[in-house]
Design an enzyme around this catalytic site. Structure first.
Site, mmCIF file in Angstrom:
data_model
loop_
_atom_site.group_PDB
_atom_site.id
_atom_site.type_symbol
_atom_site.label_atom_id
_atom_site.label_comp_id
_atom_site.label_asym_id
_atom_site.label_seq_id
_atom_site.Cartn_x
_atom_site.Cartn_y
_atom_site.Cartn_z
ATOM 1 N N LYS A 250 -8.973 -11.153 -4.133
ATOM 2 C CA LYS A 250 -8.424 -10.142 -5.037
ATOM 3 C C LYS A 250 -7.495 -9.207 -4.277
ATOM 4 C CE LYS A 250 -9.262 -6.148 -6.555
ATOM 5 N NZ LYS A 250 -7.849 -5.723 -6.710
ATOM 6 N N GLU B 216 -14.652 -3.512 6.299
ATOM 7 C CA GLU B 216 -13.713 -2.869 7.235
ATOM 8 C C GLU B 216 -13.198 -1.643 6.520
ATOM 9 O OE1 GLU B 216 -13.179 -3.685 10.187
ATOM 10 O OE2 GLU B 216 -13.792 -5.782 10.295
ATOM 11 N N CYS C 219 -5.583 1.828 9.084
ATOM 12 C CA CYS C 219 -6.976 2.285 9.177
ATOM 13 C C CYS C 219 -7.324 2.854 10.555
ATOM 14 C CB CYS C 219 -7.932 1.161 8.789
ATOM 15 S SG CYS C 219 -7.645 -0.357 9.686
ATOM 16 N N GLU D 76 -10.240 10.824 5.774
ATOM 17 C CA GLU D 76 -9.118 9.943 6.093
ATOM 18 C C GLU D 76 -7.950 10.272 5.171
ATOM 19 O OE1 GLU D 76 -9.302 5.670 5.034
ATOM 20 O OE2 GLU D 76 -8.531 5.293 7.044
HETATM 21 P P1 NAI Z 1 -9.495 1.206 -2.352
HETATM 22 O O1 NAI Z 1 -10.385 1.092 -1.198
HETATM 23 O O2 NAI Z 1 -10.100 1.656 -3.632
HETATM 24 O O3 NAI Z 1 -8.766 -0.209 -2.617
HETATM 25 C C1 NAI Z 1 -8.910 -1.339 -1.795
HETATM 26 C C2 NAI Z 1 -9.218 -2.570 -2.622
HETATM 27 O O4 NAI Z 1 -10.465 -2.399 -3.287
HETATM 28 C C3 NAI Z 1 -8.202 -2.867 -3.724
HETATM 29 O O5 NAI Z 1 -8.035 -4.268 -3.848
HETATM 30 C C4 NAI Z 1 -8.891 -2.330 -4.965
HETATM 31 O O6 NAI Z 1 -8.440 -2.947 -6.137
HETATM 32 C C5 NAI Z 1 -10.332 -2.691 -4.670
HETATM 33 N N1 NAI Z 1 -11.325 -1.912 -5.415
HETATM 34 C C6 NAI Z 1 -11.247 -0.633 -5.838
HETATM 35 N N2 NAI Z 1 -12.370 -0.271 -6.490
HETATM 36 C C7 NAI Z 1 -13.195 -1.343 -6.476
HETATM 37 C C8 NAI Z 1 -14.496 -1.594 -6.995
HETATM 38 N N3 NAI Z 1 -15.190 -0.666 -7.638
HETATM 39 N N4 NAI Z 1 -15.046 -2.812 -6.791
HETATM 40 C C9 NAI Z 1 -14.370 -3.763 -6.119
HETATM 41 N N5 NAI Z 1 -13.134 -3.584 -5.628
HETATM 42 C C10 NAI Z 1 -12.540 -2.387 -5.801
HETATM 43 O O7 NAI Z 1 -8.300 2.162 -1.941
HETATM 44 P P2 NAI Z 1 -7.247 2.957 -2.868
HETATM 45 O O8 NAI Z 1 -7.940 3.632 -3.983
HETATM 46 O O9 NAI Z 1 -6.128 2.056 -3.185
HETATM 47 O O10 NAI Z 1 -6.727 4.077 -1.828
HETATM 48 C C11 NAI Z 1 -7.354 5.337 -1.758
HETATM 49 C C12 NAI Z 1 -7.637 5.726 -0.342
HETATM 50 O O11 NAI Z 1 -8.412 4.744 0.295
HETATM 51 C C13 NAI Z 1 -6.440 5.873 0.566
HETATM 52 O O12 NAI Z 1 -5.842 7.092 0.450
HETATM 53 C C14 NAI Z 1 -7.040 5.691 1.919
HETATM 54 O O13 NAI Z 1 -7.600 6.896 2.364
HETATM 55 C C15 NAI Z 1 -8.130 4.708 1.671
HETATM 56 N N6 NAI Z 1 -7.756 3.337 2.061
HETATM 57 C C16 NAI Z 1 -8.122 2.935 3.294
HETATM 58 C C17 NAI Z 1 -7.803 1.688 3.730
HETATM 59 C C18 NAI Z 1 -8.209 1.247 5.084
HETATM 60 O O14 NAI Z 1 -7.925 0.116 5.475
HETATM 61 N N7 NAI Z 1 -8.869 2.073 5.848
HETATM 62 C C19 NAI Z 1 -7.028 0.742 2.901
HETATM 63 C C20 NAI Z 1 -6.721 1.266 1.590
HETATM 64 C C21 NAI Z 1 -7.067 2.530 1.223
#
Ligand code: NAI
Ligand code: MG
Length: 500
Positions: free
Chosen positions: A171, A246, A280, A377
């Site tokens: 996904k 991760e 990250c 973060e």
């Molecule tokens: P997110 O962690 O919610 O999104 C990452 C993935 O998880 C996407 O594919 C999303 O569709 C999926 N996802 C979201 N909610 C889910 C759920 N309940 N069940 C299963 N999958 C789900 O990140 P988002 O909301 O796009 O970004 C928000 C913040 O997250 C950013 O500002 C940043 O701080 C952090 N982030 C950190 C990352 C890292 O690698 N450390 C990567 C992306 C975001």
């Protein structure tokens, strides 16, 4: 989307936006829960069918090498898709793809390394058993990836899933579906059997949640925010689905006064601001020993002002836009909270005018450990710089975080480096370098930065399970044979050579 080797449409669509211009550039099929169910069923049937999981290790390696070559042939196209869809600077997109091709090549060596064990005979109540430990794939693995380096994170996870004999459902993030969909086509072209890889572009709270909750899923591998990671664990608890994570970071980068300051400043700026900090491992908390503090701060601010922020398609650009308007608002909110709580903006601190979701590389000083911007973060081009005096003080400060993904140390004193690498609570510690990755090296986080290590040989354990097999054997007998019983005092025959 890709289900069972077929391109599948949906009544609903997902709009794809170029964050450098704010323009809509495409529409893709939006996966709902029913599509996720179908994709998982396809992966399940393909796994249960047996042909894929019983593939010889040679054939599996050959397929992974074919995938590496196909991705390499189309690397420029995939890099451009991520540049358009994620705002990933093209030079960085190319570099990430080069690394991911190496990851697939590394994964091609994994099938030959998946081995069980044969153990000493076991016994129970006097009976004898021959014991074996088999290492088997888990089954159907759900891969959920974020938007910062879309295609390379997808490739890395898919390669590990396939190398270990699983079938997968990928996904992509809703902000960046394009490169994953193209990757699916390319892998079929490379010879991957239909149903082994299924791709469902959908919303996290809908398609992502459906994937985690599906009872046919044997494991979830997630990269993204810590908040979502916790949500996934809670949902996975219903079926006790294993999860590897991760997650985010708040990585310290510690510069001692004896370090090569020019190198430390250059690396600090590059790693703080490339991809506009949407990384990250970003060294978002810089600690500099007092004698070097002024020089480091002015060097970092100068580098921030001169940083190549621009169009993702310009090869000189290292920082493009934030991935979306929402992300820009979120990052600006953190800068604002820093100001409110008493931090000083030494450089940047504002959005950059024009279309696209740009923020100027930002350096904060005067932050304290209790400030929101110092604890959470930010995932944007925002770092703090703090002076310190003693090694004890900086160890305590560096570890004063709920995260533990990465840490940097800059010093030429071996004793300082040794102590720091032991004391820093992080899954990856870099000495006189930063963001050093290699497919052979385990990568993952301490504390709330994750569960598991998703590369290197450690990945084999993460994507397989063991089965202990014990088979009853006939009881042991003495190995003496009837002819040997007469050998005690042999009378030499004429044509036998007698040992001296
Ligand atoms: P997110 O962690 O919610 O999104 C990452 C993935 O998880 C996407 O594919 C999303 O569709 C999926 N996802 C979201 N909610 C889910 C759920 N309940 N069940 C299963 N999958 C789900 O990140 P988002 O909301 O796009 O970004 C928000 C913040 O997250 C950013 O500002 C940043 O701080 C952090 N982030 C950190 C990352 C890292 O690698 N450390 C990567 C992306 C975001
Ligand atoms: Mg986009």
């Amino acid at each position: 989307m890709l289900i069972g080797g077929e391109a599948v449409d949906s009544a609903e669509t997902l709009e794809v936006e170029d964050p450098a211009t704010g323009r809509r550039i495409a529409e893709v099929a939006l996966a709902g829960p029913e599509h996720v169910t179908r994709a998982v069923a396809s992966a399940r049937a393909t796994f249960d069918d047996g042909e894929w999981r019983w593939l010889s290790s040679a054939a599996r390696s050959r397929l992974l090498l074919s995938i590496a070559q196909t991705v390499e042939r189309h690397a420029e196209e995939l890099a451009q898709l991520d540049a358009l869809d994620a705002g990933l600077p093209i030079s960085m997109a190319r570099a990430y793809l080069t690394a991911s091709i190496e990851s697939v090549e590394y994964a091609a060596g994994i099938p030959a390394r998946i081995a069980g064990e044969t153990l000493p005979p076991a016994s129970m109540r006097g009976d004898q058993f021959q014991a074996q430990v088999l290492r088997e794939p888990l089954g159907v693995v759900g891969l959920i990836v974020p938007w910062n380096t879309p295609v390379s994170t997808a490739i890395d996870k898919v390669a590990l899933g396939l190398a270990t004999g699983n079938t997968v459902v990928l996904k992509p993030a809703e902000q960046t579906p394009l490169s994953a969909l193209r990757l699916g086509e390319l892998l079929l072209e490379a010879g991957l059997p239909p149903g082994v890889l299924n791709i469902v572009p959908g919303l996290g709270a809908v398609a992502g949640a459906a994937l985690v909750e599906d009872p046919q899923i044997d494991k979830i591998s997630f990269t993204g925010s810590t908040v979502t990671g916790k949500r996934i664990i809670a949902a996975a608890a219903a079926n006790l689905t294993p999860v590897s994570l991760e997650l985010g970071g708040k990585s310290p980068n510690v510069v001692f006064a004896d370090a090569d300051l020019d190198a430390a400043i250059e690396a600090a700026a590059t790693n703080a601001f490339f991809l506009s900090g949407q990384v990250c491992t970003e060294p978002s908390r810089m600690f500099v020993q007092r004698p070097a503090y002024d020089e480091f701060l002015s060097g970092l601010c100068a580098a921030a002002e001169a940083f190549p922020v621009g169009s993702p398609l310009d090869p000189a650009t290292l920082a493009g836009p934030l991935v979306s308007r929402a992300q820009r608002e979120r990052v600006l909110g953190y800068i604002e909270s820093g100001r409110r709580e008493g931090a000083v903006v030494a450089s940047g601190g504002t959005a950059i005018d024009g279309p696209g979701y740009y923020i100027a590389p930002t350096v904060l000083t005067g932050t304290t450990p209790d400030m929101t911007v110092e604890r959470e973060e930010v995932f944007g081009p925002v770092v703090s710089v703090t002076p310190f005096d003693t090694i004890d003080e900086v160890i305590a400060r560096a570890n004063d975080t709920t995260y533990g993904l990465a840490a940097g140390v800059w010093t030429n004193d071996l004793r300082i480096a040794q102590r720091m690498t032991r004391e820093l609570q992080a899954g990856n510690v870099w000495v006189n370098c930063f963001n050093l990755y290699d497919a052979a090296l385990p990568f993952g986080g301490y504390k709330q930065s994750g569960w598991g290590r998703e590369s290197g040989a450690a990945a084999i354990e993460l994507y397989t399970q063991t089965k202990t097999v014990a088979a009853a054997t006939l009881p042991p007998r003495p190995l003496v044979s009837p002819t040997q019983t007469t050998v005690a005092n042999p009378s030499p025959t004429p044509n036998e050579v007698t040992q001296p």
